[in-house]
Design a protein around this motif. Structure first.
Motif, mmCIF file in Angstrom:
data_model
loop_
_atom_site.group_PDB
_atom_site.id
_atom_site.type_symbol
_atom_site.label_atom_id
_atom_site.label_comp_id
_atom_site.label_asym_id
_atom_site.label_seq_id
_atom_site.Cartn_x
_atom_site.Cartn_y
_atom_site.Cartn_z
ATOM 1 N N ALA A 209 0.831 -1.206 0.000
ATOM 2 C CA ALA A 209 0.000 0.000 0.000
ATOM 3 C C ALA A 209 0.863 1.252 0.000
ATOM 4 C CB ALA A 209 -0.938 -0.011 1.205
ATOM 5 N N ALA A 210 1.962 1.230 0.759
ATOM 6 C CA ALA A 210 2.868 2.377 0.776
ATOM 7 C C ALA A 210 3.488 2.592 -0.593
ATOM 8 C CB ALA A 210 3.960 2.157 1.829
ATOM 9 N N ALA A 211 3.835 1.513 -1.267
ATOM 10 C CA ALA A 211 4.411 1.641 -2.606
ATOM 11 C C ALA A 211 3.418 2.268 -3.570
ATOM 12 C CB ALA A 211 4.858 0.275 -3.109
ATOM 13 N N GLU A 212 2.161 1.825 -3.510
ATOM 14 C CA GLU A 212 1.156 2.337 -4.439
ATOM 15 C C GLU A 212 0.803 3.794 -4.164
ATOM 16 O OE1 GLU A 212 -2.205 -0.267 -4.633
ATOM 17 O OE2 GLU A 212 -0.958 -2.060 -4.897
ATOM 18 N N SER A 213 1.015 4.250 -2.922
ATOM 19 C CA SER A 213 0.712 5.641 -2.580
ATOM 20 C C SER A 213 1.933 6.551 -2.672
ATOM 21 C CB SER A 213 0.123 5.711 -1.165
ATOM 22 O OG SER A 213 1.073 5.263 -0.199
ATOM 23 N N GLY A 214 3.071 5.991 -3.130
ATOM 24 C CA GLY A 214 4.264 6.800 -3.283
ATOM 25 C C GLY A 214 5.087 6.961 -2.024
ATOM 26 N N HIS A 215 4.848 6.132 -1.008
ATOM 27 C CA HIS A 215 5.550 6.261 0.271
ATOM 28 C C HIS A 215 6.440 5.058 0.573
ATOM 29 C CE1 HIS A 215 1.881 8.896 1.127
ATOM 30 N NE2 HIS A 215 2.921 9.711 0.995
ATOM 31 N N PHE A 216 6.872 4.350 -0.465
ATOM 32 C CA PHE A 216 7.697 3.165 -0.264
ATOM 33 C C PHE A 216 9.016 3.524 0.429
ATOM 34 C CE2 PHE A 216 10.629 -0.185 -2.029
ATOM 35 C CZ PHE A 216 10.054 -1.259 -1.369
ATOM 36 N N GLY A 217 9.652 4.586 -0.019
ATOM 37 C CA GLY A 217 10.922 5.000 0.589
ATOM 38 C C GLY A 217 10.766 5.358 2.054
ATOM 39 N N LYS A 218 9.676 6.048 2.377
ATOM 40 C CA LYS A 218 9.421 6.429 3.767
ATOM 41 C C LYS A 218 9.249 5.183 4.637
ATOM 42 C CE LYS A 218 6.296 9.378 6.513
ATOM 43 N NZ LYS A 218 5.688 8.361 7.397
ATOM 44 N N LEU A 219 8.513 4.198 4.121
ATOM 45 C CA LEU A 219 8.301 2.980 4.896
ATOM 46 C C LEU A 219 9.617 2.237 5.103
ATOM 47 C CD1 LEU A 219 5.447 0.471 4.831
ATOM 48 C CD2 LEU A 219 7.744 -0.409 4.399
ATOM 49 N N LEU A 220 10.447 2.132 4.058
ATOM 50 C CA LEU A 220 11.723 1.452 4.212
ATOM 51 C C LEU A 220 12.586 2.144 5.261
ATOM 52 C CD1 LEU A 220 12.961 0.372 0.661
ATOM 53 C CD2 LEU A 220 11.423 -0.798 2.225
ATOM 54 N N THR A 221 12.590 3.469 5.238
ATOM 55 C CA THR A 221 13.387 4.222 6.202
ATOM 56 C C THR A 221 12.923 3.968 7.624
ATOM 57 O OG1 THR A 221 13.847 5.945 4.574
ATOM 58 C CG2 THR A 221 14.130 6.527 6.894
ATOM 59 N N GLU A 222 11.621 3.871 7.815
ATOM 60 C CA GLU A 222 11.070 3.710 9.160
ATOM 61 C C GLU A 222 11.171 2.274 9.677
ATOM 62 O OE1 GLU A 222 7.078 5.039 8.749
ATOM 63 O OE2 GLU A 222 7.588 7.175 8.855
ATOM 64 N N ARG A 223 11.054 1.288 8.782
ATOM 65 C CA ARG A 223 10.884 -0.085 9.247
ATOM 66 C C ARG A 223 12.036 -1.022 8.909
ATOM 67 N NH1 ARG A 223 4.504 -1.674 8.269
ATOM 68 N NH2 ARG A 223 3.584 0.275 9.054
ATOM 69 N N ARG A 236 26.217 -7.999 -3.180
ATOM 70 C CA ARG A 236 25.334 -6.843 -3.036
ATOM 71 C C ARG A 236 25.232 -6.140 -4.392
ATOM 72 N NH1 ARG A 236 25.027 -1.334 -1.936
ATOM 73 N NH2 ARG A 236 23.635 -0.752 -0.206
ATOM 74 N N VAL A 237 23.995 -5.975 -4.891
ATOM 75 C CA VAL A 237 23.801 -5.307 -6.178
ATOM 76 C C VAL A 237 23.128 -3.946 -6.027
ATOM 77 C CG1 VAL A 237 23.729 -7.471 -7.450
ATOM 78 C CG2 VAL A 237 21.598 -6.508 -6.572
ATOM 79 N N GLY A 238 22.723 -3.601 -4.822
ATOM 80 C CA GLY A 238 22.084 -2.309 -4.613
ATOM 81 C C GLY A 238 21.590 -2.171 -3.195
ATOM 82 N N GLY A 239 20.987 -1.020 -2.911
ATOM 83 C CA GLY A 239 20.472 -0.757 -1.576
ATOM 84 C C GLY A 239 19.186 0.037 -1.643
ATOM 85 N N TRP A 240 19.002 0.934 -0.672
ATOM 86 C CA TRP A 240 17.764 1.692 -0.521
ATOM 87 C C TRP A 240 17.414 2.443 -1.800
ATOM 88 C CZ3 TRP A 240 16.041 6.654 -0.861
ATOM 89 C CH2 TRP A 240 14.868 6.999 -0.171
ATOM 90 N N ASP A 241 18.377 3.150 -2.381
ATOM 91 C CA ASP A 241 18.102 3.976 -3.556
ATOM 92 C C ASP A 241 17.571 3.146 -4.716
ATOM 93 O OD1 ASP A 241 18.913 6.229 -2.224
ATOM 94 O OD2 ASP A 241 20.941 6.220 -3.056
ATOM 95 N N LEU A 242 18.214 2.027 -4.999
ATOM 96 C CA LEU A 242 17.797 1.184 -6.117
ATOM 97 C C LEU A 242 16.412 0.603 -5.882
ATOM 98 C CD1 LEU A 242 18.390 -0.240 -8.790
ATOM 99 C CD2 LEU A 242 19.549 -2.041 -7.481
ATOM 100 N N LEU A 243 16.139 0.142 -4.663
ATOM 101 C CA LEU A 243 14.837 -0.438 -4.359
ATOM 102 C C LEU A 243 13.720 0.581 -4.518
ATOM 103 C CD1 LEU A 243 15.774 -2.584 -1.241
ATOM 104 C CD2 LEU A 243 14.946 -3.451 -3.428
ATOM 105 N N VAL A 244 13.928 1.774 -3.981
ATOM 106 C CA VAL A 244 12.888 2.794 -4.033
ATOM 107 C C VAL A 244 12.665 3.262 -5.466
ATOM 108 C CG1 VAL A 244 12.247 5.121 -3.296
ATOM 109 C CG2 VAL A 244 13.269 3.521 -1.663
ATOM 110 N N ARG A 245 13.746 3.538 -6.183
ATOM 111 C CA ARG A 245 13.611 4.015 -7.555
ATOM 112 C C ARG A 245 12.904 2.988 -8.428
ATOM 113 N NH1 ARG A 245 18.532 4.629 -8.360
ATOM 114 N NH2 ARG A 245 19.081 2.900 -9.748
#
Length: 331
Positions: A209-223, A236-245
């Motif tokens: 739901a967070a991803a569909e509302s544009g808040h995926f990055g915020k959720l990853l940061t919090e949880r 390792r092929v990536g991190g937070w930036d790659l997942l969110v983008r």
């Protein structure tokens, strides 16, 4: 002769009831009593070789988690042979020999409180023992026996970034270690696996739901862990930036995911998803993906591997998340 058969039935019934009450030694005796008959069934279907050995090992673990399902304890031998027969036929059809452990959140109308408690207790006990294994052994066992879509040796090999032969050896060693861990944890307090699964399903839906509302990055940061890493095999092929983008790009292009199955331990969680592609681009992503997540000591996702229902070439990965999620298949 009839007296001997009846005595065998009585002994089987006694051992089965003890195993249903959580006595691992009783289950071991049952498997040993019926090993010859089980192996005869495996050999009649598969012939001698590694496949028959694998089916025998899978059947033992299936018996452990489903022993509470036995309605006629005196006929447990036929039940064990049926497990082997079904597993062997499934393997011949190209399906996985082992059936996944369900989440046991639905109670059969025929089950009374005692059967329900026994089944829940065995499930919690198995998960407690799994936590005693090393991560290298735990991941293949969980994928093989607890998921619905990453169960074949080839799929597990792609997800873990190892050869198929390594998967076989880790499963064999893992089952042996699990047997010892079950004996060691028989009298220990066991966590509530059902509650972990229910909480994980809620978390998965909140994540989507967070991803569909544009808040995926915020959720990853919090949880999720600040050290979150997307892994392909051991790399390792990536991190937070790659997942969110990547997730944001997928959502923008109309791709959605739907949770179909969750597995949740203290150190390892698996979310299996259906992928729903946009009507104007039905081949945008493969039809399904499994999120394989290892957790840190605080219960936050630290490492993420993703395995699709069919492999995708690494050069096709960017920028869409559905492609990134199959980086695990390029080993």
């Amino acid at each position: 002769m009839r007296d001997a058969v009846e005595a065998a039935r009585v002994e089987d019934a006694t051992l089965t009831r003890a195993a249903q009450a959580g006595d691992i030694a009783a289950l071991g005796l049952l498997l040993e009593r019926h090993r010859a008959g089980m192996r005869a069934v495996a050999l009649s279907i598969l012939g001698p070789g590694a496949d028959a050995d694998d089916v025998m090992q899978d059947a033992a673990l299936t018996a452990l988690r489903r022993i509470a399902d036995v309605r006629d304890p005196g006929a447990v031998g036929a039940w064990l042979r049926m497990i082997v027969r079904n597993a062997g036929r499934s393997l011949l059809r190209g399906a996985v020999a082992a059936q996944p452990v369900d989440e046991l959140h639905l109670q059969s109308p025929e089950d009374g409180p005692e059967q329900w408690l026994e089944r829940s207790a065995v499930r919690d006990w198995v998960w407690e023992a799994l936590e005693e294994l090393s991560p290298l052994l735990r991941m293949p066992l969980v994928l093989r026996h607890f998921t619905t879509g990453v169960t074949s040796y080839e799929q597990i090999a792609r997800a873990c970034g190892v050869p198929v032969g390594t998967v076989r050896s880790r499963l064999s060693l893992g089952r042996a270690k699990l047997t010892a861990a079950l004996a060691a944890t028989a009298d220990a307090a066991h966590g509530d696996a059902e509650q972990r699964v229910l909480a994980s399903r809620i978390e998965a839906r909140e994540t989507l739901a967070a991803a569909e509302s544009g808040h995926f990055g915020k959720l990853l940061t919090e949880r999720w862990s600040p050290e979150i890493a997307l892994l392909s095999g051991p790399d390792r092929v990536g991190g937070w930036d790659l997942l969110v983008r990547s997730m944001d790009n997928d959502v923008e292009e109309g791709v959605r995911q739907r949770l179909i199955h969750a597995v949740a331990g203290r150190s390892l969680t698996v979310w299996e998803m259906d992928i729903i592609n946009p009507a104007d681009n039905p081949e945008h992503c493969p039809p399904g993906v499994a999120w394989l997540m290892t957790l840190d000591d605080a219960g936050r996702v630290q490492h993420l591997r993703l395995a699709h229902s069919r492999p995708v070439q690494l050069m096709d990965l960017l920028p869409a998340a559905c492609y990134v999620m199959d980086a695990t298949s390029k080993e």
